[in-house]
Design a protein around this motif. Sequence first.
Motif, PDB file in Angstrom:
ATOM      1  N   ASP A 190       8.250  -4.538   5.623  1.00 37.50           N
ATOM      2  CA  ASP A 190       8.955  -3.310   5.208  1.00 37.50           C
ATOM      3  C   ASP A 190       8.934  -3.143   3.680  1.00 37.50           C
ATOM      4  OD1 ASP A 190      10.736  -5.598   5.290  1.00 37.50           O
ATOM      5  OD2 ASP A 190      12.332  -4.226   4.694  1.00 37.50           O
TER       6      ASP A 190
ATOM      7  N   ASP B 293       5.225  -1.145   0.766  1.00 40.67           N
ATOM      8  CA  ASP B 293       5.388   0.304   0.735  1.00 40.67           C
ATOM      9  C   ASP B 293       4.233   0.969  -0.010  1.00 40.67           C
ATOM     10  OD1 ASP B 293       6.258  -0.819  -1.788  1.00 40.67           O
ATOM     11  OD2 ASP B 293       6.842   1.222  -2.281  1.00 40.67           O
TER      12      ASP B 293
ATOM     13  N   HIS C  21       3.297   1.766   9.217  1.00 40.76           N
ATOM     14  CA  HIS C  21       3.675   2.958   8.454  1.00 40.76           C
ATOM     15  C   HIS C  21       3.777   4.191   9.342  1.00 40.76           C
ATOM     16  CE1 HIS C  21       2.975   1.668   4.024  1.00 40.76           C
ATOM     17  NE2 HIS C  21       3.405   0.666   4.749  1.00 40.76           N
TER      18      HIS C  21
ATOM     19  N   ASP D 108      10.367  -0.137   8.758  1.00 41.82           N
ATOM     20  CA  ASP D 108      11.802  -0.029   8.479  1.00 41.82           C
ATOM     21  C   ASP D 108      12.635  -0.423   9.696  1.00 41.82           C
ATOM     22  OD1 ASP D 108      11.259   0.909   5.921  1.00 41.82           O
ATOM     23  OD2 ASP D 108      11.167   2.995   6.595  1.00 41.82           O
TER      24      ASP D 108
ATOM     25  N   GLU E   7      13.141   4.115  -2.131  1.00 39.84           N
ATOM     26  CA  GLU E   7      13.087   5.526  -1.775  1.00 39.84           C
ATOM     27  C   GLU E   7      14.073   6.316  -2.617  1.00 39.84           C
ATOM     28  OE1 GLU E   7      10.946   7.006  -0.108  1.00 39.84           O
ATOM     29  OE2 GLU E   7       9.991   5.498   1.147  1.00 39.84           O
TER      30      GLU E   7
END
Lengths: 254, 279
Positions: A49, A52, A164, A178, A197
């Motif tokens: 996770d 990214d 993803h 996630d 994020e």
Amino acid sequence: MQYSQVDAEAKAVARKFDLVVIMSTFLALIAGFHVHQMLVAGDWSFWVDWKDRNWWPIVAPIMEITFPAAVQAVLWTRFRMPIGATFCCLGLLFGEWMNRYINFNGWTHYPLNFVFPETFIPAAVVLDIVLMLTGNWIVTALVGGELWGWLFYPTNWVMIAPYHLPVEYQGSLMSVADVINYMYVRTSTPEYLRIVETGTMRSFAGGVTGVAAFFSAFVSVCMYVPWWLMGAHFFGSTKFFKTYESASTEVKHA
Amino acid sequence: MAQTQTTATAVARPPLTAFSWKSAGIAIGALIVFDVLINVYERLYAFSKGLDYTSADYESYWMGMLFAELVLEAVTAGALWGWLWMTRDRALDRLSPAEELKRYWALGLFVLTYTYAAYAGASYFTEQDGTWHQTVIRDTDFTPSHVIEFYQSYPIYIIFGVGSLVYAMTRLPQFAKAFSLPYVVLVGSPAMIFPNVGLNEFGHTRWFMEELFVAPLHWGFVTFGWGALAILGTWLQICPRVLALVNHVYYGKPIQSPAEVMKDPQSSVNPAACAACAM
């Protein structure tokens, strides 16, 4: 005694020394490179996770072009062997997999698809090829360094693409990675979503990865130069300090 | 270091059995067995007895182990380094080429063992510490993973690293009279990772933080880990002398005497001189 037998003995002894040099160098590079990598980019390497599209393509390449550049400096200038980067990254991957498999998976029971490491082998092969073809470390820094940053995300994409994929979870849009993060509680690990994020990084969404790789490539070029120089002039130095006698004599004369 | 020429030789040659892997096999094999057993112990007692620093179980299973290993390490280091020093060669300037070549082989195996121990400490057990910390909350600096990583695996590689350096300085002309920059970095820099534990533990105690492995508090370990790269310079110093010895012992080529090497060790690492020997 036959000359051929003497010759065979000499070659056998020389080969044994070769093996000791290769094996000990490989182990030392794993030790140094892995402890470097895990403490400057490790969190991104440990967890899927964290892999990214924003920070991972920046942090990992710029911190990991270091040892390959230093080892290239010695193996190329002294032996004309264009394998320094690949040799390093193979060692790093070995060190990472040993721990991911035995400890992250075998001891704390996280699934391997949550904790597998990234790979730098493809980018390292390209870096070595650029050095071999150009024979010039400045060109390797400029071209190879750029390619190092650009190639990292695409060459890892096959492994991370499934994680993803978007999913809706409890009314929120997130990725498969996630959701895995929420399923496996890591008591002391920061929630990466909380860090990454944010702000414009989220607003620009799909355009972020290319910009991140572009930035990463630029910094990789900048990192390559000092690490090549350190490899060539410090870690690959053959300097002895003055003997005790000559140093004492100089002090007396002074 | 392959040889391609064949010429007459009048120099005594060591038997091939002198270049045996046995001692490194025993040392590294013993370390691997030990590391496996330590992993088994950790799996049995880290989660079951190592989560509450104030418990009696913690005291016996983990603090007992900590004190025992610290004593054993101090004794082993003192005994090994002391023995190497006390049995040093006091007539290095008269060392025969065959004996010098055998000693370089012993040094190579010593360095190989050191690098295995460094791999186990800096790579395997250090990332294992990440496995532990990112899984559980720490309530002590002497958490089970640290008892093994910081206070066991690091001292073990320091013992072998310093031991190999003392061996070189007491038995080989090249290292007898002057410090080698890369060798000192190869041994000294990773050794400094152990004192750096003090900074790390103080930081984790003062700032009770989430376990971010890339936190700047950890970067001392990183900097000292770079020293492992100095193995490149170390071998670049050693290999030309070994090549010259092989050329001398097996092919009768001229070579610098031990006394000359002791006086000016830098001259023994000149690749040009080495190439001239091979011609």
